[in-house]
Design a protein around this motif. Structure first.
Motif, PDB file in Angstrom:
ATOM      1  N   SER A   1       0.790  -1.129  -0.034  1.00 41.47           N
ATOM      2  CA  SER A   1       0.135   0.064  -0.067  1.00 41.47           C
ATOM      3  C   SER A   1       0.965   1.136  -0.032  1.00 41.47           C
ATOM      4  N   ILE A   2       0.305   2.385  -0.609  1.00 39.51           N
ATOM      5  CA  ILE A   2       0.951   3.600  -0.665  1.00 39.51           C
ATOM      6  C   ILE A   2       0.334   4.538   0.269  1.00 39.51           C
ATOM      7  N   THR A   3       1.011   5.515   0.885  1.00 38.18           N
ATOM      8  CA  THR A   3       0.637   6.360   1.730  1.00 38.18           C
ATOM      9  C   THR A   3       1.270   7.756   1.515  1.00 38.18           C
ATOM     10  N   VAL A   4       0.466   8.867   1.596  1.00 34.75           N
ATOM     11  CA  VAL A   4       1.201  10.219   1.418  1.00 34.75           C
ATOM     12  C   VAL A   4       0.907  11.148   2.823  1.00 34.75           C
ATOM     13  N   ASP A   5       2.217  11.221   3.653  1.00 37.13           N
ATOM     14  CA  ASP A   5       1.803  12.069   4.851  1.00 37.13           C
ATOM     15  C   ASP A   5       2.835  13.267   4.814  1.00 37.13           C
ATOM     16  N   THR A   6       2.500  14.160   5.921  1.00 40.09           N
ATOM     17  CA  THR A   6       3.466  15.096   6.090  1.00 40.09           C
ATOM     18  C   THR A   6       4.010  14.943   7.416  1.00 40.09           C
ATOM     19  N   TYR A   7       5.221  15.529   7.468  1.00 38.64           N
ATOM     20  CA  TYR A   7       5.880  15.306   8.713  1.00 38.64           C
ATOM     21  C   TYR A   7       6.822  16.785   9.006  1.00 38.64           C
ATOM     22  N   ASN A   8       7.059  17.125  10.392  1.00 39.35           N
ATOM     23  CA  ASN A   8       7.803  18.111  10.975  1.00 39.35           C
ATOM     24  C   ASN A   8       9.393  17.814  10.512  1.00 39.35           C
ATOM     25  N   THR A   9      10.175  18.731  10.286  1.00 40.39           N
ATOM     26  CA  THR A   9      11.548  18.726   9.811  1.00 40.39           C
ATOM     27  C   THR A   9      12.300  18.370  10.933  1.00 40.39           C
ATOM     28  N   ASN A  10      11.810  18.444  12.164  1.00 46.11           N
ATOM     29  CA  ASN A  10      12.499  18.386  13.339  1.00 46.11           C
ATOM     30  C   ASN A  10      12.465  16.751  13.922  1.00 46.11           C
ATOM     31  N   ILE A  11      11.771  15.883  13.120  1.00 47.15           N
ATOM     32  CA  ILE A  11      11.562  14.602  13.715  1.00 47.15           C
ATOM     33  C   ILE A  11      12.837  13.747  13.063  1.00 47.15           C
ATOM     34  N   LYS A  12      13.215  12.646  14.027  1.00 50.41           N
ATOM     35  CA  LYS A  12      14.062  11.769  13.692  1.00 50.41           C
ATOM     36  C   LYS A  12      13.401  10.145  12.999  1.00 50.41           C
ATOM     37  N   ILE A  13      14.045   9.656  12.062  1.00 52.63           N
ATOM     38  CA  ILE A  13      13.345   8.477  11.584  1.00 52.63           C
ATOM     39  C   ILE A  13      14.196   7.281  11.534  1.00 52.63           C
ATOM     40  N   GLU A  14      13.854   6.155  11.663  1.00 56.64           N
ATOM     41  CA  GLU A  14      14.746   4.861  11.679  1.00 56.64           C
ATOM     42  C   GLU A  14      15.018   4.142  10.318  1.00 56.64           C
ATOM     43  N   LYS A  15      16.325   4.397   9.938  1.00 59.11           N
ATOM     44  CA  LYS A  15      16.628   3.887   8.625  1.00 59.11           C
ATOM     45  C   LYS A  15      16.848   2.125   8.724  1.00 59.11           C
ATOM     46  N   ALA A  16      16.271   1.489   7.854  1.00 59.61           N
ATOM     47  CA  ALA A  16      16.316  -0.095   8.091  1.00 59.61           C
ATOM     48  C   ALA A  16      17.320  -0.284   7.320  1.00 59.61           C
ATOM     49  N   HIS A  17      17.993  -1.392   7.757  1.00 60.58           N
ATOM     50  CA  HIS A  17      19.408  -1.954   7.275  1.00 60.58           C
ATOM     51  C   HIS A  17      18.899  -2.991   6.406  1.00 60.58           C
ATOM     52  N   VAL A  18      18.747  -2.927   5.007  1.00 61.81           N
ATOM     53  CA  VAL A  18      18.480  -4.013   3.765  1.00 61.81           C
ATOM     54  C   VAL A  18      19.528  -4.645   3.259  1.00 61.81           C
ATOM     55  N   ASP A  19      19.574  -5.923   3.469  1.00 61.34           N
ATOM     56  CA  ASP A  19      20.689  -6.762   2.654  1.00 61.34           C
ATOM     57  C   ASP A  19      20.268  -7.171   1.411  1.00 61.34           C
ATOM     58  N   LYS A  20      21.202  -6.948   0.345  1.00 65.59           N
ATOM     59  CA  LYS A  20      20.939  -7.359  -0.825  1.00 65.59           C
ATOM     60  C   LYS A  20      21.793  -8.060  -1.463  1.00 65.59           C
ATOM     61  N   SER A  21      21.364  -9.337  -1.917  1.00 62.16           N
ATOM     62  CA  SER A  21      22.329 -10.587  -2.278  1.00 62.16           C
ATOM     63  C   SER A  21      22.035 -10.824  -3.944  1.00 62.16           C
ATOM     64  N   LYS A  22      22.922 -10.888  -4.809  1.00 64.77           N
ATOM     65  CA  LYS A  22      22.880 -10.728  -6.144  1.00 64.77           C
ATOM     66  C   LYS A  22      22.455 -12.516  -6.252  1.00 64.77           C
ATOM     67  N   SER A  23      21.257 -12.558  -7.047  1.00 63.54           N
ATOM     68  CA  SER A  23      20.802 -13.977  -7.532  1.00 63.54           C
ATOM     69  C   SER A  23      20.414 -13.986  -8.926  1.00 63.54           C
ATOM     70  N   GLN A  24      20.162 -15.201  -9.353  1.00 65.86           N
ATOM     71  CA  GLN A  24      19.757 -15.293 -10.872  1.00 65.86           C
ATOM     72  C   GLN A  24      18.517 -16.037 -10.917  1.00 65.86           C
ATOM     73  N   PHE A  25      17.582 -15.554 -11.684  1.00 62.34           N
ATOM     74  CA  PHE A  25      16.202 -16.263 -12.040  1.00 62.34           C
ATOM     75  C   PHE A  25      16.301 -17.669 -12.596  1.00 62.34           C
ATOM     76  N   LEU A  26      15.899 -18.643 -12.233  1.00 60.13           N
ATOM     77  CA  LEU A  26      16.134 -20.134 -12.834  1.00 60.13           C
ATOM     78  C   LEU A  26      14.920 -20.316 -13.699  1.00 60.13           C
ATOM     79  N   TYR A  27      13.851 -20.536 -13.051  1.00 52.83           N
ATOM     80  CA  TYR A  27      12.542 -20.864 -13.522  1.00 52.83           C
ATOM     81  C   TYR A  27      11.321 -20.513 -12.684  1.00 52.83           C
ATOM     82  N   ALA A  28      10.146 -20.492 -13.321  1.00 51.07           N
ATOM     83  CA  ALA A  28       8.875 -20.540 -12.747  1.00 51.07           C
ATOM     84  C   ALA A  28       8.195 -21.773 -12.588  1.00 51.07           C
ATOM     85  N   ASP A  29       7.678 -22.280 -11.192  1.00 51.90           N
ATOM     86  CA  ASP A  29       7.164 -23.349 -10.852  1.00 51.90           C
ATOM     87  C   ASP A  29       5.600 -23.100 -10.420  1.00 51.90           C
ATOM     88  N   GLY A  30       4.678 -22.814 -11.194  1.00 50.04           N
ATOM     89  CA  GLY A  30       3.300 -22.370 -10.906  1.00 50.04           C
ATOM     90  C   GLY A  30       3.360 -20.908 -10.646  1.00 50.04           C
TER      91      GLY A  30
END
Length: 186
Positions: A49-78
């Motif tokens: 889902s997509i949301t649009v909100d407004t926030y004060n400029t003095n707030i702090k937010i938590e950055k999520a650490h996302v791991d990315k791994s290189k992969s190769q698509f092999l095949y579709a099974d259903g």
């Protein structure tokens, strides 16, 4: 990691109100009267889902650490898609729900990145442009020389897109994964 809201960027993954979200776009607004604010368009990575909100400029937010791994698509099974991690050679299955619209761009041997947050797979990152062979398309109609004329073409993976009239069966074309449009011959 806690960051100031003024340090955000498009595509950054954050935790907002306890939800894992990616910043689709943002805008810093400095009105003539009143205090400045940030308007953010966020996509929830678990629900889509997509949301649009407004926030004060003095707030702090938590950055999520996302791991990315290189992969190769092999095949579709259903409704499941099988990928192989390029470093560990482990295979993993992802459902069509997890992939969303990205599933229609997959073809065997395609190199992608799988994004994970705390061991949970949250999606894949496709290359911006992918080359496909045209499996079938109607021949160009003689005399139709309109520069903007387009026709349907079915690609090797079953995806149907609009291409210019001069594209024929067997040609390799480049397609944008952002909007599914024809970009040119490969």
């Amino acid at each position: 990691m806690i960051i100031n809201i003024n340090d955000i960027k498009n595509g950054m993954t954050i935790i907002m109100d306890g939800k894992l979200c990616v910043i689709v776009e943002f805008q810093h607004v400095k009105p003539g009267k009143g205090s400045p604010f940030v308007k953010m368009k966020l996509r929830n990575l678990r629900t889509g889902s997509i949301t649009v909100d407004t926030y004060n400029t003095n707030i702090k937010i938590e950055k999520a650490h996302v791991d990315k791994s290189k992969s190769q698509f092999l095949y579709a099974d259903g409704d499941n898609y099988v990928f192989m991690n390029n470093e560990t050679y482990d295979q993993m299955e992802l459902s069509k729900d997890t992939l969303g619209d990205n599933a229609k761009y997959l073809k065997e041997g395609l190199e992608i990145q799988i994004a994970q947050y705390e061991g949970e797979i949250i999606g894949i990152d496709l290359p911006e442009k992918i080359d496909y062979e045209v499996a079938s398309t109607e021949p160009a109609t003689k005399g139709n020389t309109t520069s903007s004329a387009m026709k349907d073409a079915t690609l090797e993976n079953g995806l149907v897109i609009k291409v210019p009239l001069f594209i024929n069966d067997g040609e390799v074309i480049t397609v944008s994964t952002i909007d599914g449009s024809y970009c040119g011959r490969a």
